[in-house]
Design an enzyme around this catalytic site. Structure first.
Site, PDB file in Angstrom:
ATOM      1  CB  CYS A 147      -0.345  -4.226 -21.438  1.00 52.19           C
ATOM      2  SG  CYS A 147      -0.327  -2.858 -22.577  1.00 52.19           S
TER       3      CYS A 147
HETATM    4  O1  KQY Z   1       2.629  -4.397 -22.948  1.00 56.81           O
HETATM    5  C1  KQY Z   1       3.119  -3.542 -22.254  1.00 56.81           C
HETATM    6  N1  KQY Z   1       2.797  -2.314 -22.460  1.00 56.81           N
HETATM    7  C2  KQY Z   1       4.065  -3.930 -21.211  1.00 56.81           C
HETATM    8  C3  KQY Z   1       5.070  -2.960 -20.881  1.00 56.81           C
HETATM    9  C4  KQY Z   1       6.060  -3.528 -19.915  1.00 56.81           C
HETATM   10  C5  KQY Z   1       6.509  -2.561 -18.965  1.00 56.81           C
HETATM   11  C6  KQY Z   1       7.568  -3.050 -18.050  1.00 56.81           C
HETATM   12  N2  KQY Z   1       7.971  -1.955 -17.301  1.00 56.81           N
END
Ligand code: KQY
Length: 367
Positions: free
Chosen positions: A356
């Site tokens: 991510c």
């Molecule tokens: O791609 C992802 N797992 C991002 C998550 C965003 C989290 C914001 N608190």
């Protein structure tokens, strides 16, 4: 760089698989205190480690807000390119460009609309306007013309492709009311085919239990190579993850890819539940409109959220008994890549993991 009115498919561009050759990787520096504990300090150490590992194998660029530029530049090794860029948080997989290439050796970017994983319906923070401009700025840096979709919300974390005509997305995320509620599944599939330039879309039913992105595909399933997949699994039938993983497995065993191949499926067992501690929770500022990080909450920990780059795989580990098996399985599946690991709890506490926080720029190769 130009904004294009056509589509990648019409222009002969396609999204290559992550395991194809990269020109480099982007990351965004973590700092917001309502998402990262202790003002982002522990996360900054881990992001530095992630960038330092990736930078050994390919060019790695860290995007950082003005106030943190000197700190980031000081912490990161000189081989990391550090560029000042406004942003709202550090999830470049999701707000960054999805790059596409053609056989003439050209690179372009797709700039999906980003609304912080659900906008005013169930988004994770507000506002997100700076994040929504990150993809455009990455295209400028890479000298890539850009397909901008003003009316189609999508995050890179909900896309994987095999490079041979197959994409996978999670249905839970695509059909969530905070994304594109006015579009049917068929209409969304048409968009995916047109922009990623694929013939087949796999609709993985659900993401990992309690994944705050509405179940991004990159936490539950990935292509190792065309025709071969890994997916997040648990043998514990009392864990709510079991029913989800079983549904995903049953879906995949009955599916084929764009070339008509049945899949070889590898089960990557999840770690034991990772729970937010009191101390961790207390380190995060509580702000209206940002998802709280409460003591006792379970995080969506999965080894599938690894990143594949030139000659390496970067695997998140959790100081858990399952770490060893995960590393061994990946080494077997990627015999020609070094399996690097990073202790990823601090990234997970922010709501995601290694995949991510990274976004690849493919190497456009003339054929
Ligand atoms: O791609 C992802 N797992 C991002 C998550 C965003 C989290 C914001 N608190």
């Amino acid at each position: 760089m130009k904004r294009l009115n056509s589509t990648p498919k019409k222009d002969g561009f396609r999204m290559p698989a992550e395991f194809e050759k990269h020109r480099g990787t982007y990351i965004i520096w973590p700092e917001r205190p309502d998402n990262w504990r202790n003002g982002g300090k522990p996360a900054q150490k881990v992001f530095t480690e992630v960038a330092s590992i990736i930078g050994k194998y390919e060019q790695c660029t860290m995007l950082v807000k003005r106030d943190q530029y000197s700190n980031a530049r000081g912490m990161l090794p000189p081989y990391i390119r550090v560029i000042e860029m406004s942003n709202d948080d550090s999830w470049v997989r999701d707000c960054g460009a999805t790059f596409v290439i053609n056989d003439q050796g050209e690179l372009r970017g797709i700039d999906w609309t980003f609304n912080a994983w659900g906008g005013l319906v169930d988004g994770l923070y507000f506002p997100w306007a700076e994040d929504d401009k990150v993809a455009q700025k990455m295209c400028e840096l890479e000298g890539a013309d850009r397909y901008r979709l003003d009316d189609f919300v999508l995050e890179g974390g909900n896309i994987h492709v095999d490079g041979e005509g197959t994409a996978m997305v999670s249905e839970e995320c695509m059909m969530s009311p905070g994304r594109n509620p006015e579009l049917s599944k068929e209409e969304q599939e048409k968009m995916l085919k047109e922009y990623l330039n694929v013939e087949k879309v796999l609709w993985i039913p659900k993401g990992v239990y309690l994944d705050e992105t509405n179940g991004h595909v990159d936490n539950i399933c990935n292509f190792v190579r065309p025709g071969e997949l890994v997916m997040a699994w648990t043998d514990n039938q009392n864990d709510p993850q079991y029913a989800i993983s079983k549904e995903v497995y049953d879906y995949l065993v009955n599916e084929t890819d764009a070339k008509g191949r049945k899949f070889i499926i590898h089960k990557l067992h999840i770690p034991n539940p990772v729970i937010i501690t009191k101390e961790e929770s207390e380190g995060v500022d509580a702000v209206d409109g940002t998802l709280p990080r409460n003591e006792g909450d379970r995080l969506a920990a999965s080894y599938v959220n690894y990143y594949t780059g030139n000659g390496f795989v970067l695997l998140p580990v959790f100081d858990d008994p399952h770490d060893k098996d995960a590393k061994e399985l990946l080494q077997k599946l990627y015999p020609n890549r070094v399996i690097e690991t990073v202790s990823a709890r601090e990234i997970l506490l922010g709501g995601g993991n290694v995949h991510c926080i990274t976004q690849q720029v493919p190497e456009p190769i003339k054929k």
